[in-house]
Write a protein that holds these residues in place. Structure first.
Motif, PDB file in Angstrom:
ATOM      1  N   ALA A  90       0.831  -1.205   0.000  1.00 35.80           N
ATOM      2  CA  ALA A  90       0.000   0.000   0.000  1.00 35.80           C
ATOM      3  C   ALA A  90       0.865   1.256   0.000  1.00 35.80           C
ATOM      4  N   LEU A  91       1.990   1.202   0.707  1.00 36.65           N
ATOM      5  CA  LEU A  91       2.929   2.320   0.770  1.00 36.65           C
ATOM      6  C   LEU A  91       4.340   1.761   0.659  1.00 36.65           C
ATOM      7  N   GLY A  92       5.245   2.530   0.059  1.00 36.88           N
ATOM      8  CA  GLY A  92       6.624   2.081  -0.066  1.00 36.88           C
ATOM      9  C   GLY A  92       6.738   0.919  -1.032  1.00 36.88           C
ATOM     10  N   GLY A  93       7.677   0.020  -0.738  1.00 33.38           N
ATOM     11  CA  GLY A  93       7.885  -1.141  -1.587  1.00 33.38           C
ATOM     12  C   GLY A  93       9.181  -1.067  -2.355  1.00 33.38           C
ATOM     13  N   SER A  94       9.507  -2.150  -3.023  1.00 30.03           N
ATOM     14  CA  SER A  94      10.757  -2.266  -3.771  1.00 30.03           C
ATOM     15  C   SER A  94      10.730  -1.381  -5.013  1.00 30.03           C
ATOM     16  N   GLN A  95      11.774  -0.606  -5.195  1.00 32.83           N
ATOM     17  CA  GLN A  95      11.860   0.263  -6.368  1.00 32.83           C
ATOM     18  C   GLN A  95      11.918  -0.558  -7.652  1.00 32.83           C
ATOM     19  N   GLU A  96      12.625  -1.687  -7.614  1.00 31.71           N
ATOM     20  CA  GLU A  96      12.748  -2.519  -8.809  1.00 31.71           C
ATOM     21  C   GLU A  96      11.391  -3.087  -9.232  1.00 31.71           C
ATOM     22  N   VAL A  97      10.591  -3.505  -8.234  1.00 29.50           N
ATOM     23  CA  VAL A  97       9.273  -4.060  -8.558  1.00 29.50           C
ATOM     24  C   VAL A  97       8.357  -2.974  -9.123  1.00 29.50           C
ATOM     25  N   HIS A  98       8.377  -1.798  -8.501  1.00 28.01           N
ATOM     26  CA  HIS A  98       7.562  -0.690  -9.021  1.00 28.01           C
ATOM     27  C   HIS A  98       7.959  -0.377 -10.469  1.00 28.01           C
ATOM     28  N   PHE A  99       9.257  -0.349 -10.710  1.00 24.15           N
ATOM     29  CA  PHE A  99       9.726  -0.036 -12.059  1.00 24.15           C
ATOM     30  C   PHE A  99       9.281  -1.101 -13.055  1.00 24.15           C
ATOM     31  N   HIS A 100       9.370  -2.357 -12.670  1.00 28.37           N
ATOM     32  CA  HIS A 100       8.952  -3.450 -13.551  1.00 28.37           C
ATOM     33  C   HIS A 100       7.475  -3.327 -13.913  1.00 28.37           C
ATOM     34  N   ILE A 101       6.627  -3.060 -12.923  1.00 27.40           N
ATOM     35  CA  ILE A 101       5.185  -2.980 -13.172  1.00 27.40           C
ATOM     36  C   ILE A 101       4.859  -1.775 -14.051  1.00 27.40           C
ATOM     37  N   LEU A 102       5.475  -0.626 -13.735  1.00 30.97           N
ATOM     38  CA  LEU A 102       5.196   0.586 -14.513  1.00 30.97           C
ATOM     39  C   LEU A 102       5.730   0.461 -15.929  1.00 30.97           C
ATOM     40  N   GLN A 103       6.895  -0.155 -16.057  1.00 33.31           N
ATOM     41  CA  GLN A 103       7.472  -0.326 -17.398  1.00 33.31           C
ATOM     42  C   GLN A 103       6.625  -1.268 -18.247  1.00 33.31           C
ATOM     43  N   ALA A 104       6.080  -2.318 -17.606  1.00 35.87           N
ATOM     44  CA  ALA A 104       5.220  -3.252 -18.338  1.00 35.87           C
ATOM     45  C   ALA A 104       3.960  -2.559 -18.851  1.00 35.87           C
ATOM     46  N   LYS A 105       3.527  -1.507 -18.144  1.00 37.69           N
ATOM     47  CA  LYS A 105       2.350  -0.748 -18.579  1.00 37.69           C
ATOM     48  C   LYS A 105       2.706   0.324 -19.601  1.00 37.69           C
ATOM     49  N   GLY A 106       4.013   0.468 -19.896  1.00 33.61           N
ATOM     50  CA  GLY A 106       4.434   1.470 -20.867  1.00 33.61           C
ATOM     51  C   GLY A 106       4.466   2.876 -20.331  1.00 33.61           C
ATOM     52  N   ASP A 107       4.605   3.052 -19.030  1.00 30.62           N
ATOM     53  CA  ASP A 107       4.639   4.382 -18.428  1.00 30.62           C
ATOM     54  C   ASP A 107       5.971   5.052 -18.742  1.00 30.62           C
ATOM     55  N   PRO A 108       5.978   6.194 -19.407  1.00 31.17           N
ATOM     56  CA  PRO A 108       7.255   6.859 -19.737  1.00 31.17           C
ATOM     57  C   PRO A 108       7.980   7.406 -18.509  1.00 31.17           C
ATOM     58  N   GLN A 109       7.269   7.609 -17.421  1.00 32.60           N
ATOM     59  CA  GLN A 109       7.874   8.109 -16.187  1.00 32.60           C
ATOM     60  C   GLN A 109       8.126   6.979 -15.188  1.00 32.60           C
ATOM     61  N   ALA A 110       8.309   5.758 -15.682  1.00 29.37           N
ATOM     62  CA  ALA A 110       8.427   4.591 -14.803  1.00 29.37           C
ATOM     63  C   ALA A 110       9.571   4.744 -13.805  1.00 29.37           C
ATOM     64  N   ALA A 111      10.730   5.175 -14.255  1.00 33.78           N
ATOM     65  CA  ALA A 111      11.893   5.263 -13.362  1.00 33.78           C
ATOM     66  C   ALA A 111      11.675   6.302 -12.274  1.00 33.78           C
ATOM     67  N   VAL A 112      11.150   7.466 -12.651  1.00 37.18           N
ATOM     68  CA  VAL A 112      10.939   8.537 -11.675  1.00 37.18           C
ATOM     69  C   VAL A 112       9.869   8.145 -10.661  1.00 37.18           C
ATOM     70  N   LYS A 113       8.769   7.585 -11.155  1.00 37.45           N
ATOM     71  CA  LYS A 113       7.692   7.188 -10.251  1.00 37.45           C
ATOM     72  C   LYS A 113       8.137   6.071  -9.315  1.00 37.45           C
ATOM     73  N   ALA A 114       8.867   5.096  -9.841  1.00 35.71           N
ATOM     74  CA  ALA A 114       9.327   3.981  -9.008  1.00 35.71           C
ATOM     75  C   ALA A 114      10.219   4.475  -7.884  1.00 35.71           C
ATOM     76  N   GLN A 115      11.084   5.419  -8.186  1.00 35.70           N
ATOM     77  CA  GLN A 115      11.951   5.972  -7.147  1.00 35.70           C
ATOM     78  C   GLN A 115      11.137   6.715  -6.095  1.00 35.70           C
ATOM     79  N   ARG A 116      10.126   7.465  -6.542  1.00 42.04           N
ATOM     80  CA  ARG A 116       9.294   8.218  -5.596  1.00 42.04           C
ATOM     81  C   ARG A 116       8.463   7.277  -4.727  1.00 42.04           C
ATOM     82  N   TYR A 117       7.897   6.232  -5.317  1.00 39.10           N
ATOM     83  CA  TYR A 117       7.084   5.289  -4.552  1.00 39.10           C
ATOM     84  C   TYR A 117       7.902   4.583  -3.475  1.00 39.10           C
ATOM     85  N   ALA A 118       9.166   4.301  -3.775  1.00 41.00           N
ATOM     86  CA  ALA A 118       9.989   3.482  -2.887  1.00 41.00           C
ATOM     87  C   ALA A 118      10.686   4.287  -1.790  1.00 41.00           C
ATOM     88  N   GLN A 119      10.452   5.586  -1.735  1.00 44.18           N
ATOM     89  CA  GLN A 119      11.143   6.412  -0.745  1.00 44.18           C
ATOM     90  C   GLN A 119      10.534   6.314   0.649  1.00 44.18           C
TER      91      GLN A 119
END
Length: 978
Positions: free
Chosen positions: A41-70
Motif C-alpha cells: 500500500a505504501l513504499g515497496g521495492s523500487q525494482e518491482v515498481h519499475f517493472h510494473i510501470l514499465q510493463a504498462k508502458g509508463d514513460p515516467q516509470a523510473a521517476v515514479k518507481a523511485q518516488r514510490y519506494a522512498q
C-alpha cells in the motif's frame, strides 16, 4: 478455520466490542489476508515498481518507481485493518450516533478505499474516477473475493454507497463527489455518506500514513488529521507522547507507565508507534508532570527488580551483586532478602566449597575432624552470607560486625575476632571455619532448618545494624541518570522542549578517551550517560566479549555499560528467566518486531498477545502440516502458532507481563551452544513468517540492542542482519519487501517463505533423524541442491537408503514438487528437470519395467546410453555415437522380457512394424541423450557428464516413478464409468 491474525484479534477484543466489528474480523479479515497481505500500500521495492510501470508502458516509470519506494513499506492488509480500527474508536463520540447500516458501510468502504493498490499489485489498470460503472464492477468483484456476503448478506444492495465511499475517501485526490453521478442510493439519508462516514474514512486513512507521534504537529498529514476531527464536530483534541529511543523492555515499560498516567487524565490511546502514542484527549487536557512520571516509572522498575533474584552472580570467590540492586534496595531490605538469594545460587551440595577452604587453614587434627561434621552445603550458605554482608555493608566497621556475628552464632568463646578474617586471594577463609564449627554443633539440622536459622540471623542482623546506624547511606546514581534520561528523551505534547545535552555527552566521551579515565565507554551505546564496568551479573553476554586484543605494553582494554543499558539488561534477565539467560555460548538471535507505521489499539493488543504466547517452532510438526496442506504456504495462516494451556507449564518464553503492550516487541531464540547455522534456523523462519501472517516489520539480528528506533528508519518489511552463509547460498536477499525483484522476476514474500520451507522439509525428510533434526547439516543440504537440482533427488535417495526402503507414491510426488518449487525462476534448473523428464518419457516408449524392480532395472536404457557416451573416442561425430549407442541399447532391450517392451507387446501391429517402431524410439532416445544432454547441457564435456551421472540417474528414477504413477492414475480414470 481461524488464521493467526484473526485469532489474536478475537482473543484480545473487549467483551463490549460492537458485534459488527467482531463479525467483520470473523468473516472479512481472513479473506483480506489472502488478497491484501502480499500487496504494497505504501513504499515497496523500487525494482518491482519499475517493472510494473514499465510493463504498462509508463514513460515516467523510473521517476515514479523511485518516488514510490522512498517511504517505508506497508502492506494493504495492515493499512486497511489499522485504518478501520482507528476510525472505529471515534464512533462513540459522534452525535448523532452511527446506525448499524452506516457501521457496515464504514467497514466495507474503508476496506475498498485503496482498490487501485490492489489493481497495481495484480498488474491491471484501475478504473478512472469518472467510470462509476467500472468502479462498482470492481467493488463487486472484490466484495466476492473478500467474503462481504458472510459479513453482510445485503451488501450488494448498497454497492453504490460502498463505491462512493471507496472512491471519495480522500478530500481531493481522485474524488468523484457529485452524487448525481452515482444515483440511485439505498441509504435513507444520503448526506450521511459525507458527514460523518466519508470523514471517518479519511481520518482512518490519514492516521496510518503517520510515521512518528511527532508528525501530529510537524507534518501536513498530522494537521489534516486534526482538521478532520473538527469536520466531524468532535470537541476532543489529539495529543501525543514520544520517546526518542528504543531499548526494548525498558522503553516499553516507560511507554506503559506514560500510557497509564495519560489514561488517568482521560486520554484515550488511539494510534500506537514503536516510539509512542497519539491520544484522543479532552479539550482542556493537561499532560502529566515530568517529576511525577520519573517517580512512577522508577518505582515500577524498583518493584520488578527487587521481587526477583536478579543481578546476582556466584563465582569462585562467592556471591556478587550488581550495583543497580544495591541502589534499588536499602541495605536492611537486601540483608533480609539475602537468604532466599543464597538458597537460589548456592546449590553445590555434591561439591561444597567449605572442605576446600578448610584445607588451606592451619588446623589441629582434632579440630579438622570436628569441623568435617559441618563442612557441607549448609556451611557454604552460612559462610557466603556472612562474607557477602561484611564486604558490601560492614567494611567500615568490621570489629563491631565480627563481635556481633560471633555472639549471634554463640562462637564468641571459640574464636577470636581476628581468626574470622583470615583470607587469601580475596576469600575470607575464617568465616568458613566459623560456619563449619556452627553447623557441626547443629549437625542434626537439615537444609530447611539451616535456612530458617539463616533467615532469623539475617533479620536480627538488619535490625541491629539499622538501630546502631552502621549501614551505609543508600544512594542511587542509576536513578539520577535515569531521571536525566527521561528529561532528555521523553516528550509529551504540552511540555517545554528539552535540548539534547550535546556538551555533556562530548565531555564524557572526551574524558573516557583519556589515559586517566576510570569509567570505560558503553559498548552498547554512545557516551551520553554515565557508564560503569560491565559485570557478568548484569550483561547478557560475556564481559569483554567485544573488546579488541590488548596492545603490547598498553593498558588493558575495558568495556563499560551505561546505567540505562544496565537497567535494560537487568529487566531482560527478569522477564527472560533469571536462571538461564541468553549468552554468546547459546548463540542468541533477537527478533525486533516493529509496527508497519502504526498499530491500532486492537492490533497493539494482538501483537502483545503474540509475543507472550508464541511457542517455539516444532519443525517436525510444521513439516507434516505443510505436506498435508499440499505445500501451500498460505496454509500457514491456519497453523497453531500459539501456546496451549499445557504448553504454559513447560514454556520459559515469557517476555512481557499480561498488562504490557510491546511498542517495540523483542523476542529471542537460543540453541544452547550449537552451531551458528542451527541458531539461525528458527529466527530466519519467524523473520519471514510474522510479516507474511501479520503485516508487521521485523529485524532479525544477533545484536542485543535494536538496530533501529522505528520502522521509518528502514524501508523494507524484513531486515536480516548478518545471516549465516546458507542464507546467501539460498539466493535470498537480506533486505526483503513484500514483493522483491529476484533473478529477473518478481518474487513475493510467500514464494521466499515456501523456498525456505522446501529447504527445511527436504533436510528433515532426508537427513533428519527424529527427534534430532541435525540442523548442523542444513548448510550442506542447501549447498548441494543449489549447486545441482539433481542433487535433490540424490539427497532423497540417501534418506531412503538409510531407511532401507523404496519411495512411496506420495514421496515421489513430494520430492518432484520440491524440485519444481526450488527451480522456480532458475532457467538452468528448470532445463535439467525438463530434460530428465523427456529422457524418461522417451525410453518409456520402448522399455517399461515394473516399479517393484531394482533401480538398476528401472534405469537400464539411461545407464547404457551414459556408459556408451563416456566410453567412445572423442573424435567420433554425433551420428556415429547415436547409431552405435542405439545398436548397443537395442541388444540390451532384446534380452529383456517382452512384458517390459510396450511396443513389442502391441499385437495389433505386424512384428516387422513393431520392430521398426522400437528401433525408431531407441534412436530418438539416443539422439536426445547426445544432442540435448551431452552436447547442450554438458557442453560436450565428458568429465562434466561423469560428474552429473549418478545425480542424473537419481532424478531419472524419480521421474520414472512419477510418470508411471501418472500413467496408472490416467488409466484408472479412463476405467471409471461415466
Amino acid at each position: 478455520m481461524s488464521t493467526l491474525l484473526q485469532t489474536l484479534l478475537l482473543r484480545t477484543l473487549s467483551s463490549e466490542t460492537d458485534p459488527i466489528l467482531r463479525t467483520y474480523i470473523e468473516t472479512v479479515v481472513p479473506a483480506m489476508e489472502q488478497e491484501f497481505g502480499g500487496i504494497t500500500a505504501l513504499g515497496g521495492s523500487q525494482e518491482v515498481h519499475f517493472h510494473i510501470l514499465q510493463a504498462k508502458g509508463d514513460p515516467q516509470a523510473a521517476v515514479k518507481a523511485q518516488r514510490y519506494a522512498q517511504r517505508p513499506e506497508q502492506s494493504l492488509l495492515v493499512h486497511v485493518l489499522n485504518a478501520l480500527s482507528i476510525a472505529w474508536q471515534l464512533i462513540p463520540y459522534l452525535n448523532p450516533p452511527l446506525r448499524d447500516t452506516e457501521k457496515r458501510l464504514l467497514c466495507l468502504g474503508l476496506t475498498l478505499h485503496d482498490y487501485n493498490k490492489w489493481c497495481a499489485g495484480d498488474e491491471q489498470d484501475p478504473p478512472l474516477a469518472s467510470d462509476v460503472a467500472g468502479i462498482k464492477a470492481l467493488c463487486a468483484s472484490l466484495g466476492e473475493k473478500l467474503n462481504f456476503a458472510g459479513f453482510w448478506p445485503e451488501w450488494c444492495t448498497y454497492l453504490t454507497e460502498i463505491g462512493y465511499l471507496a472512491q471519495n475517501t480522500q478530500a481531493k485526490v481522485g474524488t468523484n463527489l457529485p452524487k448525481v453521478n452515482w444515483e440511485p442510493f439505498q441509504i435513507d439519508d444520503v448526506t450521511r455518506l459525507d458527514m460523518p462516514l466519508r470523514w471517518l474514512l479519511r481520518f482512518g486513512d490519514l492516521a496510518v500514513h503517520l510515521q512518528d507521534p511527532g508528525d501530529l504537529v510537524t507534518s501536513e498529514t498530522g494537521q489534516s488529521l486534526q482538521e478532520t476531527l473538527r469536520w466531524l464536530n468532535l470537541k476532543q483534541k489529539l495529543v501525543y507522547h514520544r520517546l526518542r529511543d528504543c531499548t526494548g523492555i525498558l522503553t516499553n515499560g516507560i511507554h506503559n507507565a506514560v500510557l497509564d498516567a495519560a489514561e488517568q487524565r482521560g486520554w484515550q490511546p488511539l494510534i500506537f508507534f514503536a516510539q509512542g502514542v497519539i491520544y484522543l484527549a479532552p479539550p482542556n487536557a493537561s499532560p502529566p508532570l515530568l517529576k511525577e512520571l520519573q517517580d512512577i516509572i522508577w518505582q515500577r522498575i524498583s518493584n520488578v527488580l527487587s521481587q526477583r533474584h536478579i543481578g546476582f552472580k556466584r563465582d569462585g570467590k562467592g556471591l556478587k551483586v550488581a550495583p543497580q540492586i544495591l541502589e534499588l534496595l536499602s541495605p536492611a531490605d537486601l540483608i533480609r532478602q539475602l537468604p532466599h538469594v543464597i538458597e537460589s545460587y548456592v546449590k553445590n551440595a555434591k561439591n561444597p566449597a567449605t572442605p576446600k577452604r578448610l584445607e588451606k587453614l592451619d588446623l589441629t587434627p582434632q579440630e579438622r575432624q570436628f569441623l568435617a561434621r559441618g563442612a557441607d552445603l549448609r556451611a557454604d550458605r552460612l559462610a557466603e552470607f556472612i562474607t557477602f554482608v561484611q564486604r558490601e555493608f560492614f567494611s567500615c566497621c568490621i570489629p563491631e560486625f565480627t563481635r556481633w556475628m560471633l555472639e549471634a552464632l554463640e562462637l564468641a568463646t571459640e574464636f577470636r575476632p581476628e581468626q574470622t578474617q583470615e583470607q587469601a586471594g580475596g576469600v575470607i577463609y575464617g568465616w568458613y571455619r566459623a560456619a563449619a564449627h556452627f553447623i557441626a554443633q547443629h549437625a542434626t539440622w537439615d537444609d530447611r532448618q539451616a535456612m530458617e536459622h539463616l533467615q532469623t540471623l539475617a533479620n536480627d542482623l538488619a535490625s541491629w545494624a539499622a538501630q546502631r546506624q552502621l549501614l551505609p547511606v543508600q544512594s542511587s546514581p542509576t536513578q539520577t541518570t535515569f531521571r536525566e534520561y527521561l528529561a532528555h528523551y521523553l516528550e509529551l505534547q504540552g511540555w517545554e522542549p528539552s535540548a539534547p545535552a550535546v556538551a555533556t555527552e562530548l565531555s564524557r566521551y572526551t574524558e573516557a578517551k583519556t589515559r586517566e579515565a576510570q569509567a570505560p565507554l558503553c559498548s552498547l551505546s554512545s557516551g551520553e550517560f554515565d557508564t560503569e564496568e560491565q559485570l557478568d551479573s548484569v550483561v547478557l553476554f560475556k564481559p569483554q566479549q567485544y573488546s579488541n586484543k590488548n596492545p603490547l605494553g598498553g593498558r588493558k582494554v575495558k568495556r563499560g555499560i551505561s546505567r540505562i543499558w544496565a537497567l535494560e539488561m537487568l529487566l531482560r534477565r527478569t522477564f527472560w528467566s533469571a536462571q538461564r539467560i541468553p549468552e554468546e555460548d547459546q548463540n542468541p538471535i533477537f527478533l525486533y518486531l516493529f509496527p508497519a507505521y502504526v498499530y491500532s489499539p486492537a492490533v497493539a493488543q494482538a501483537i502483545r498477545l503474540l509475543v507472550k504466547e508464541l511457542k517455539s517452532v516444532n519443525f517436525w510438526d510444521l513439516h507434516r502440516y505443510w505436506l498435508e496442506q499440499g505445500m501451500e504456504v498460505s496454509s500457514l495462516r491456519h497453523y497453531n502458532w500459539l501456546l496451549t494451556p499445557d504448553d504454559h507449564c513447560t514454556s520459559s518464553r515469557q517476555t512481557y507481563t499480561r498488562e504490557d503492550l510491546p511498542f517495540l516487541a523483542v523476542t529471542y531464540t537460543t540453541t544452547r551452544g550449537k552451531t551458528v547455522a542451527e541458531a539461525w534456523v528458527e529466527p530466519l523462519f519467524l523473520g519471514l513468517l510474522l510479516p507474511y501472517l501479520l503485516g508487521i516489520k521485523v529485524v532479525v539480528t544477533p545484536s542485543p540492542i535494536p538496530l533501529y528506533d522505528s520502522d521509518s528508519d528502514f524501508l523494507e518489511s524484513i531486515k536480516l542482519d548478518g545471516p549465516p552463509d546458507f542464507w546467501h547460498v539460498l539466493a535470498l536477499p537480506t533486505s526483503i519487501y513484500l514483493r522483491n525483484w529476484t533473478q529477473q522476476q518478481v518474487q513475493d514474500l510467500g514464494q521466499m517463505l515456501n523456498r525456505l520451507l522446501v529447504a527445511y522439509s527436504l533436510h528433515l525428510s532426508s537427513r533428519g533423524q527424529p527427534p534430532d533434526a541435525r540442523w548442523q547439516d542444513l548448510p550442506r543440504t542447501i549447498r548441494d541442491v543449489q549447486t545441482d537440482i539433481w542433487f535433490l533427488f540424490a539427497i532423497a535417495q540417501e534418506g531412503l537408503r538409510n531407511g532401507n526402503r523404496k519411495p512411496s507414491a506420495q514421496e515421489v510426488k513430494r520430492y518432484w514438487h520440491y524440485a519444481e518449487l526450488w527451480s522456480q525462476g532458475d532457467v538452468a534448473m528448470q532445463t535439467k528437470l525438463k530434460i530428465t523428464q523427456r529422457l524418461v518419457e522417451e525410453y518409456r516408449q520402448f522399455y517399461r519395467p515394473r516399479l517393484e524392480e531394482s533401480s538398476h532395472t528401472l534405469l537400464l536404457p539411461l545407464t547404457k546410453a551414459l556408459d556408451h557416451i563416456l566410453s567412445v573416442p572423442e573424435d567420433w561425430d554425433d551420428e556415429e555415437i547415436i547409431l552405435q549407442g542405439a545398436g548397443i541399447l537395442q541388444d540390451a532391450i532384446e534380452r529383456q522380457e517382452v512384458a517390459k517392451r510396450p511396443i513389442m507387446c502391441d499385437k495389433s501391429k505386424p512384428f516387422a512394424e513393431r520392430r521398426r517402431l522400437e528401433l525408431q524410439a531407441i534412436y530418438q532416445f539416443m539422439s536426445t541423450c547426445v544432442h540435448e544432454l551431452f552436447r547442450q547441457l554438458c557442453k560436450g564435456d565428458r568429465a562434466l557428464l561423469q560428474e552429473h551421472r549418478n545425480r542424473l540417474k537419481s532424478g531419472a528414477e524419480f521421474a520414472y516413478r512419477l510418470l508411471a504413477l501418472q500413467n496408472e492414475q490416467a488409466q484408472a480414470g479412463l476405467a471409471q464409468p461415466n
